[in-house]
Each structure stands twice: as C-alpha cells, then as structure tokens.
Design a protein around this motif. Structure first.
Motif, PDB file in Angstrom:
ATOM      1  N   GLY A   1      48.315 -60.689  26.607  1.00  0.00           N
ATOM      2  CA  GLY A   1      47.801 -59.584  25.755  1.00  0.00           C
ATOM      3  C   GLY A   1      48.661 -58.511  25.231  1.00  0.00           C
ATOM      4  N   LEU A   2      50.029 -58.675  25.709  1.00  0.00           N
ATOM      5  CA  LEU A   2      50.856 -57.767  25.543  1.00  0.00           C
ATOM      6  C   LEU A   2      51.897 -58.169  24.208  1.00  0.00           C
ATOM      7  CD1 LEU A   2      52.019 -56.218  28.806  1.00  0.00           C
ATOM      8  CD2 LEU A   2      50.183 -55.416  27.285  1.00  0.00           C
ATOM      9  N   ALA A   3      51.668 -59.425  23.763  1.00  0.00           N
ATOM     10  CA  ALA A   3      52.631 -59.808  22.883  1.00  0.00           C
ATOM     11  C   ALA A   3      52.579 -58.895  21.766  1.00  0.00           C
ATOM     12  CB  ALA A   3      52.495 -61.451  22.725  1.00  0.00           C
ATOM     13  N   PRO A   4      51.235 -58.924  21.168  1.00  0.00           N
ATOM     14  CA  PRO A   4      51.280 -58.050  19.856  1.00  0.00           C
ATOM     15  C   PRO A   4      51.847 -56.596  19.632  1.00  0.00           C
ATOM     16  CG  PRO A   4      49.043 -58.968  20.418  1.00  0.00           C
ATOM     17  CD  PRO A   4      50.156 -59.173  21.453  1.00  0.00           C
ATOM     18  N   PHE A   5      51.961 -55.986  21.218  1.00  0.00           N
ATOM     19  CA  PHE A   5      52.598 -54.818  21.086  1.00  0.00           C
ATOM     20  C   PHE A   5      54.240 -55.094  20.858  1.00  0.00           C
ATOM     21  CE2 PHE A   5      49.218 -53.727  23.949  1.00  0.00           C
ATOM     22  CZ  PHE A   5      48.195 -53.260  22.890  1.00  0.00           C
TER      23      PHE A   5
ATOM     24  N   ARG B   1      43.166 -48.652  27.522  1.00  0.00           N
ATOM     25  CA  ARG B   1      44.475 -47.953  27.906  1.00  0.00           C
ATOM     26  C   ARG B   1      45.704 -48.480  27.426  1.00  0.00           C
ATOM     27  NH1 ARG B   1      43.892 -46.363  34.421  1.00  0.00           N
ATOM     28  NH2 ARG B   1      42.437 -45.106  34.059  1.00  0.00           N
ATOM     29  N   PRO B   2      45.959 -49.826  27.179  1.00  0.00           N
ATOM     30  CA  PRO B   2      47.128 -50.359  26.597  1.00  0.00           C
ATOM     31  C   PRO B   2      47.046 -49.895  25.050  1.00  0.00           C
ATOM     32  CG  PRO B   2      46.090 -52.132  27.784  1.00  0.00           C
ATOM     33  CD  PRO B   2      45.017 -50.775  27.704  1.00  0.00           C
TER      34      PRO B   2
ATOM     35  N   MET C   1      49.947 -46.534  21.053  1.00  0.00           N
ATOM     36  CA  MET C   1      49.889 -45.448  20.203  1.00  0.00           C
ATOM     37  C   MET C   1      50.717 -44.149  20.638  1.00  0.00           C
ATOM     38  SD  MET C   1      48.392 -45.875  17.202  1.00  0.00           S
ATOM     39  CE  MET C   1      46.911 -47.112  16.573  1.00  0.00           C
ATOM     40  N   LEU C   2      50.672 -43.875  21.761  1.00  0.00           N
ATOM     41  CA  LEU C   2      51.576 -42.714  22.241  1.00  0.00           C
ATOM     42  C   LEU C   2      52.633 -42.815  22.168  1.00  0.00           C
ATOM     43  CD1 LEU C   2      51.801 -40.032  23.702  1.00  0.00           C
ATOM     44  CD2 LEU C   2      51.516 -41.148  26.025  1.00  0.00           C
ATOM     45  N   ALA C   3      53.377 -44.284  22.324  1.00  0.00           N
ATOM     46  CA  ALA C   3      54.818 -44.535  22.132  1.00  0.00           C
ATOM     47  C   ALA C   3      55.467 -44.447  20.746  1.00  0.00           C
ATOM     48  CB  ALA C   3      55.174 -45.874  22.755  1.00  0.00           C
ATOM     49  N   LEU C   4      54.065 -44.935  19.914  1.00  0.00           N
ATOM     50  CA  LEU C   4      54.434 -44.650  18.430  1.00  0.00           C
ATOM     51  C   LEU C   4      54.806 -43.108  18.100  1.00  0.00           C
ATOM     52  CD1 LEU C   4      52.325 -47.397  16.701  1.00  0.00           C
ATOM     53  CD2 LEU C   4      54.764 -47.223  17.087  1.00  0.00           C
ATOM     54  N   LEU C   5      53.796 -42.262  18.751  1.00  0.00           N
ATOM     55  CA  LEU C   5      53.951 -40.859  18.367  1.00  0.00           C
ATOM     56  C   LEU C   5      55.320 -40.271  19.075  1.00  0.00           C
ATOM     57  CD1 LEU C   5      52.733 -38.320  17.259  1.00  0.00           C
ATOM     58  CD2 LEU C   5      51.544 -38.350  19.385  1.00  0.00           C
TER      59      LEU C   5
ATOM     60  N   VAL D   1      48.795 -51.760  15.621  1.00  0.00           N
ATOM     61  CA  VAL D   1      48.015 -51.532  16.651  1.00  0.00           C
ATOM     62  C   VAL D   1      46.529 -51.284  16.322  1.00  0.00           C
ATOM     63  CG1 VAL D   1      47.791 -49.751  18.666  1.00  0.00           C
ATOM     64  CG2 VAL D   1      49.934 -50.423  17.961  1.00  0.00           C
ATOM     65  N   TRP D   2      46.127 -50.562  15.268  1.00  0.00           N
ATOM     66  CA  TRP D   2      44.839 -50.474  14.872  1.00  0.00           C
ATOM     67  C   TRP D   2      44.241 -51.868  14.634  1.00  0.00           C
ATOM     68  CZ3 TRP D   2      42.787 -51.965  10.385  1.00  0.00           C
ATOM     69  CH2 TRP D   2      41.310 -51.318  10.061  1.00  0.00           C
ATOM     70  N   ALA D   3      44.717 -52.554  14.043  1.00  0.00           N
ATOM     71  CA  ALA D   3      44.036 -54.055  13.928  1.00  0.00           C
ATOM     72  C   ALA D   3      43.959 -54.720  15.181  1.00  0.00           C
ATOM     73  CB  ALA D   3      45.070 -55.070  13.028  1.00  0.00           C
ATOM     74  N   TYR D   4      44.734 -54.756  15.976  1.00  0.00           N
ATOM     75  CA  TYR D   4      44.730 -55.307  17.292  1.00  0.00           C
ATOM     76  C   TYR D   4      43.324 -54.640  18.326  1.00  0.00           C
ATOM     77  CZ  TYR D   4      46.190 -57.573  21.849  1.00  0.00           C
ATOM     78  OH  TYR D   4      46.294 -58.289  23.184  1.00  0.00           O
TER      79      TYR D   4
END
Length: 328
Positions: free
Chosen positions: A80-84, A155-156, A161-165, A222-225
């Motif tokens: 589940g982390l691959a899209p990130f 949470r993921p 999103m926090l990392a992107l910010l 991230v929004w799409a996922y």
C-alpha cells in the motif's frame, strides 16, 4: 535558524495530531487542510514570488492524479506504500509537462497570463472527458484500495501530505534565499528593468513554474490515491485553483507562511460548508463573499498587514509617536 526551528516545531505539532485526534471525519478535514496548504505554497512560487497569477494549476493537480491512477492500473501497490514512493516521479513528470506550457504562457503578462492559464484548465478538463481510452472519461478511473487498518486508514495519506508540505516550505524558503528567488522578486517588481540589468528572466520564470506544478502534481497523486476514484469534474476543478489563490491572498502573497495560514483558515471552513450546504451549492456564495472581503479589507494579506502594524508599534516605542508619524 529561526525559520528552521519554526518549521520543526510546526511539523512536530502536526505529526502528533493523528495520535491526539482519532475521529475519521476530523482526520479527513486535517488531510484536506494539509493538501490545500501544499497547493497554496506551490502556487505562491509563481503567483506570489514571480507575480504571475496562474489560474490553471488545477490542470496539473489533475494531471498528477491521473498519472498516479494510470500507473497503478498496470502495477500492484504491494503493501500500500508503493503509490507514495512514486510521487517524486509523478512530480518530475508533471514539471516536465509544465515546461512547454510555461514557455508559451509566460510570453504574456499579468491579466493575459491569467486568461491563458484558465483556458489551459478548461482544455485539460475537456481532454479528461474525451480521452476515454486513457482516462475512462466521465465514467471515472479507479485506483487500488490499500489494505490499511480501518481505524487508522487516513494516517498514511496524512503523513504523505505532511511530507509534501514540509518539502514545499523548505523549497520556498530555499528559493527565497537563492539567485532564483532574487530573480523572481525582480520580475515581480519590474520585469523589463530586470531583463535590462541582466536577470535571466525567462529561466527564472520557467524554473518557478516547473517547481510549482511539480508539487501540485504530487498533491494530486496523494488525493487520487486517498479517494481511490477519479472523475474529470473533480480532478480538474476550477474551484481547486480558486481555493489556492484565495488562501495565498488571505495569508499573504509572496510570504513563506501566508499560504499555510490561509489554508488553515479556509480549508476547514470550506469542508464544513460543503458538508452543510454542498447539495445546494450555497457554499460557493460564501467563497465569493470571502474573496471580495479579502480584496477590500486585506489586499496584502493577513501576515503583511500584521507585520506592518507591528513595525509601526515598534517604531513608535523606539522613537516616539510624533517622529513615527513623520516616517513614510
């Protein structure tokens, strides 16, 4: 150092939020608030620092969303982390796609640039509807749903999103203190004079635009996922661009923290109003009223206005009210 400490404290507080608040609806609002803080900070690189008011950023938000969805139509998401993990590639692809657009659009100025970019937005939305072999058109496109625990499902996405910010803030801070930042500020002040004294105007504008849309595209991924299903009317939505612009103007255009402040004020209110009045679209009236109010009362934004008032008070305290009044 003070900026780094402020960012670190801010991030620590946001990182602790999911452990303090567990209600799914509050986590959803927090997630969308972070998303709009990312988008507003990204838009600020072009609309704030360079003074080019782009109204087409939602096109790149949608491009990032579709890039993520299309890739994982043919690849597994693993744990589940691959899209990130592929978000940097999405950002690079969207930035590369934005360069030819910027090369054409940034030959114009101010109001004409805004018109060109909003035209791009509607062209992108039309393509999303009609390229059915790629986007599935109005039927929408699904993404695989990750097998995250239901109690902490958000949470993921929240931490992504926090990392992107954090990335957007650090990048904005670095740009302000670089030659690129000086060039962008010179362009905003007087582009013709900047070009006359040897500032690489074209390179600076293209660089700022690429960075800006790259971050925007990653937020779209991230929004799409998170939503796991994409429709053209939501992926390429003019209201997303309007929200970015309004947040930047409310907080303070061309400042580091202004877009974040604007997002943390407007995004929760937007989510609440959309929930209460979304079916009747009455929340759009509140949006329009807030935009007009900001333009009339705080044309420079909250942070620049408060900073000016604080400086005047310091000046009065240091030199006396009579002398302070005489200052320009």
């Amino acid at each position: 150092m003070r900026t780094a400490a402020a960012v670190a404290g801010f991030v620590a507080l946001l990182a602790a939020f999911p452990f303090l608040v567990t209600a799914p609806w509050l986590m959803t609002i927090a997630l969308f608030t972070l998303m709009y803080a990312v988008l507003a900070s990204a838009w600020n690189l072009v609309g704030g620092y360079a003074g080019y008011p782009s109204l087409g950023h939602a096109a790149f938000f949608g491009l990032g969303a579709y890039a993520e969805a299309i890739w994982f139509q043919h690849h597994g998401i693993g744990s589940g982390l691959a899209p990130f993990a592929v978000l940097p590639l999405v950002g690079l692809a969207v930035a590369a796609a934005g360069l030819p657009v910027a090369w054409i659009a940034m030959r114009t100025r101010s109001d004409v640039f805004a018109i060109v970019t909003i035209t791009l937005l509607f062209v992108a939305q039309t393509l999303a509807y009609n390229l059915r072999g790629i986007t599935h058109g109005a039927q929408g496109m699904a993404m695989p749903v990750p097998d995250f625990a239901p109690a902490t499902f958000e949470r993921p996405f929240y931490y992504a999103m926090l990392a992107l910010l954090v990335f957007a803030l650090l990048l904005s801070w670095a740009v302000l203190r670089s030659r690129l930042g000086l060039a962008l500020l010179a362009v905003r002040a007087d582009e013709d004079k900047a070009r006359g004294v040897g500032v690489p105007v074209g390179t600076a504008k293209l660089g700022a635009f690429a960075l800006s849309v790259g971050i925007t595209g990653m937020a779209g991924g991230v929004w799409a996922y998170y939503l796991s299903f994409i429709y053209p009317q939501f992926a390429v939505d003019p209201l997303v661009t309007i929200a970015m612009v309004l947040m930047v103007f409310l907080g303070g255009r061309g400042t580091l923290w202004g877009p974040v402040l604007g997002a943390f004020v407007i995004a929760p209110a937007q989510q609440y109003l959309a929930y209460q009045y979304g079916a009747s679209q009455l929340y759009l009236l509140g949006y329009a009223a807030l935009f007009v109010l900001v333009m009339l009362v705080l044309p420079r934004g909250v942070l620049p206005t408060l900073t000016d008032r604080w400086r005047r008070r310091r000046l009065r305290a240091d030199v006396g009210p009579d002398v302070a009044v005489e200052q320009p």
